[in-house]
Design an enzyme around this catalytic site. Structure first.
Site, mmCIF file in Angstrom:
data_model
loop_
_atom_site.group_PDB
_atom_site.id
_atom_site.type_symbol
_atom_site.label_atom_id
_atom_site.label_comp_id
_atom_site.label_asym_id
_atom_site.label_seq_id
_atom_site.Cartn_x
_atom_site.Cartn_y
_atom_site.Cartn_z
ATOM 1 N N SER A 103 5.835 -58.853 35.511
ATOM 2 C CA SER A 103 4.943 -59.348 36.560
ATOM 3 C C SER A 103 4.647 -60.828 36.318
ATOM 4 O O SER A 103 4.417 -61.581 37.265
ATOM 5 C CB SER A 103 3.641 -58.549 36.572
ATOM 6 O OG SER A 103 2.880 -58.785 35.415
ATOM 7 N N SER B 70 3.506 -54.450 31.763
ATOM 8 C CA SER B 70 4.225 -53.211 31.443
ATOM 9 C C SER B 70 5.715 -53.402 31.226
ATOM 10 O O SER B 70 6.476 -52.446 31.262
ATOM 11 C CB SER B 70 4.039 -52.200 32.578
ATOM 12 O OG SER B 70 2.687 -51.899 32.709
ATOM 13 N N ILE C 205 17.628 -60.373 23.157
ATOM 14 C CA ILE C 205 18.663 -61.335 22.748
ATOM 15 C C ILE C 205 18.700 -62.552 23.672
ATOM 16 O O ILE C 205 19.511 -63.431 23.498
ATOM 17 C CB ILE C 205 20.068 -60.698 22.592
ATOM 18 C CG1 ILE C 205 20.572 -60.074 23.889
ATOM 19 C CG2 ILE C 205 20.071 -59.665 21.461
ATOM 20 C CD1 ILE C 205 22.028 -59.597 23.805
ATOM 21 N N ASP D 76 13.736 -63.306 32.113
ATOM 22 C CA ASP D 76 12.866 -62.746 33.150
ATOM 23 C C ASP D 76 12.825 -63.632 34.388
ATOM 24 O O ASP D 76 12.967 -63.173 35.514
ATOM 25 C CB ASP D 76 11.445 -62.559 32.607
ATOM 26 C CG ASP D 76 11.406 -61.546 31.481
ATOM 27 O OD1 ASP D 76 12.440 -60.877 31.250
ATOM 28 O OD2 ASP D 76 10.359 -61.417 30.832
HETATM 29 P P1 ADP Z 1 4.685 -58.348 32.174
HETATM 30 O O1 ADP Z 1 5.294 -59.662 32.488
HETATM 31 O O2 ADP Z 1 5.628 -57.435 31.471
HETATM 32 O O3 ADP Z 1 4.078 -57.670 33.358
HETATM 33 P P2 ADP Z 1 2.903 -60.031 30.697
HETATM 34 O O4 ADP Z 1 1.839 -59.754 29.694
HETATM 35 O O5 ADP Z 1 3.970 -60.985 30.354
HETATM 36 O O6 ADP Z 1 3.506 -58.611 31.140
HETATM 37 O O7 ADP Z 1 2.220 -60.568 32.024
HETATM 38 C C1 ADP Z 1 1.113 -59.903 32.608
HETATM 39 C C2 ADP Z 1 0.068 -60.926 32.990
HETATM 40 O O8 ADP Z 1 0.544 -61.736 34.075
HETATM 41 C C3 ADP Z 1 -1.200 -60.294 33.531
HETATM 42 O O9 ADP Z 1 -2.069 -59.935 32.479
HETATM 43 C C4 ADP Z 1 -1.765 -61.430 34.376
HETATM 44 O O10 ADP Z 1 -2.397 -62.397 33.576
HETATM 45 C C5 ADP Z 1 -0.504 -62.079 34.949
HETATM 46 N N1 ADP Z 1 -0.174 -61.534 36.283
HETATM 47 C C6 ADP Z 1 0.998 -61.056 36.690
HETATM 48 N N2 ADP Z 1 0.956 -60.648 37.980
HETATM 49 C C7 ADP Z 1 -0.300 -60.882 38.412
HETATM 50 C C8 ADP Z 1 -0.984 -60.688 39.650
HETATM 51 N N3 ADP Z 1 -0.404 -60.144 40.713
HETATM 52 N N4 ADP Z 1 -2.270 -61.053 39.696
HETATM 53 C C9 ADP Z 1 -2.893 -61.602 38.648
HETATM 54 N N5 ADP Z 1 -2.297 -61.796 37.470
HETATM 55 C C10 ADP Z 1 -1.023 -61.464 37.330
HETATM 56 MG MG MG Z 2 5.938 -61.142 31.076
#
Ligand code: ADP
Ligand code: MG
Length: 381
Positions: free
Chosen positions: A123, A119, A31, A168
């Site tokens: 990240s 996940s 949301i 986020d």
């Molecule tokens: P989430 O945000 O839930 O973890 P996303 O698909 O939105 O999933 O983001 C994940 C992507 O962010 C990774 O595939 C990579 O491209 C990038 N990423 C995030 N953290 C790192 C890191 N420490 N090193 C390299 N790439 C990263």
């Molecule tokens: Mg993300």
């Protein structure tokens, strides 16, 4: 990641060390792009970065997670699919430069993260907020944390092409120890709510199933919500779906033809209500009510919003055998869930979830105890 790793890669010593946490969302899912209220908190899984200033116009980036190094010219940045992960940090250099901020020399940055990537613990927002925080600090841009969140979100939307909400980036930038953020995503106003539930703690359940086709499904939900808003806006004088009153829900649903879109609206409107009830239950420390709301939220995300999937449904069902309540967190389609558990039963939860999950899927899940922590920080070495 050690200082020496930076040295071995870039042949110089780093000058700074920074870190940014990841996040869970307690409730208020999908949301944040519908003007709703969300309740995320920053958690103690971090992206860290060693950094050194350069005297030329290059940015050199390395990630221990992807094991890939990229070098780019800060005056010549453009999204390039082949650069993969590096498009996240590069986007911030591009966006900030295009806003007129003076960034006239490059950096070497060595990233490392113990957040499971892709996940649902964000990240991506962690590495974006971290990069924005680093640039702000080193080039003295004078940005506050709300601006860091907004610019990082803008970068993810414009540079990476993902229509993400503000949750986020804000959850991480504005993280506060032992508190969740009540974030009004319409007005971008926020306040902190203390999480003080005694022996009851939130924990993370990772399905360890890589997400596939997430971006297109996510963008599809954003599209469906916009379609619903087109119909409902003139009738109810609303700017976003979360402004629709629960008492107007039946009338609103009768105006929408498409059955899927009806379900999306029902999730959005009931989820906004659940956020309000959750805040009330947090205030009263009503543990059972918190558990019920977590379960109801998951059910709505499963049946009406259709963003859970087998792995998340299974891990949540298994957790509910021991926990007070559990639900998926983040965008969904596999990824992570959270559970509220009596911490004295953490080992039991772990056993039930790990064993049950492996029996069904044939590979391991993870159950992670977490702390609720402050936002990004860093210092000169
Ligand atoms: P989430 O945000 O839930 O973890 P996303 O698909 O939105 O999933 O983001 C994940 C992507 O962010 C990774 O595939 C990579 O491209 C990038 N990423 C995030 N953290 C790192 C890191 N420490 N090193 C390299 N790439 C990263
Ligand atoms: Mg993300």
């Amino acid at each position: 990641m050690e200082i020496n790793d930076f040295y071995l890669r870039f042949n110089e010593k780093p000058e700074y060390l920074y870190q940014a946490p990841s996040r869970i969302n307690l409730i208020g899912e999908h949301i944040d792009y519908n003007g709703g209220d969300v309740l995320p908190c920053a958690i103690g899984l971090y992206t860290k970065a060693y950094v050194r200033k350069r005297s030329d116009q290059s940015v050199r980036l390395y990630s221990e997670n992807t094991k890939l190094e990229v070098t780019a010219d800060i005056n010549n940045l453009k999204y390039d699919k082949s650069l993969g992960w590096a498009n996240y940090p590069l986007g911030l250099f591009y966006i900030l430069k295009s806003k007129g901020y003076s960034i006239n020399y490059g950096l070497d940055i060595y990233f490392s993260s113990n957040i499971p990537l892709g996940s649902g613990l964000s990240s991506s927002a962690s590495i974006l907020d971290l990069t924005c925080y680093i640039i702000n600090d080193i080039y003295n841009l004078g940005l506050d944390m709300v601006s860091i969140a907004k610019i990082s979100q803008e970068s993810e939307i414009k540079y990476n092409g993902l229509s993400v909400g503000i949750m986020d980036e804000a959850a991480i930038a504005l993280g506060k120890k032992d508190s969740c953020l009540l974030l009004d995503t319409h007005n971008i106003e926020y306040k902190y709510i203390k999480i003080d539930l005694g022996k009851y703690k939130f924990v993370v359940l990772n399905t360890c199933k890589p997400r596939v086709l997430t971006e297109s499904k996510y963008n599809e939900r954003v599209y469906e919500c916009n379609k619903a808003l087109e119909v409902l806006k003139p009738v109810f004088s609303i700017d976003n779906l979360c402004q629709l009153k629960i008492t107007d829900l039946d009338k609103a649903l009768s105006l929408i033809e498409d059955n899927n879109i009806k379900k999306r609206v029902r999730h959005v409107v009931t989820e906004e209500e659940r956020v309000k009830s959750f805040i009330d239950a947090l205030d009263k420390k009503d543990i059972n009510r918190l558990g019920e709301l977590l379960k109801e939220s998951h059910k709505s995300l499963k049946e009406d919003y259709e963003v859970t999937g087998d792995n998340l449904d299974t891990i949540v069902d298994l957790a509910n055998k021991v926990a007070i309540g559990a639900r998926m967190t983040g965008a969904g389609f596999s990824g992570c869930a959270i559970a509220l558990v009596d911490i004295n039963r953490f080992e039991e939860l772990k056993e039930v979830v790990l064993e049950g999950y492996k029996n069904i899927f044939g590979y391991d899940a993870e159950v992670i105890a977490i702390d609720i922590v402050d936002g990004p920080n860093g210092y000169k070495l």
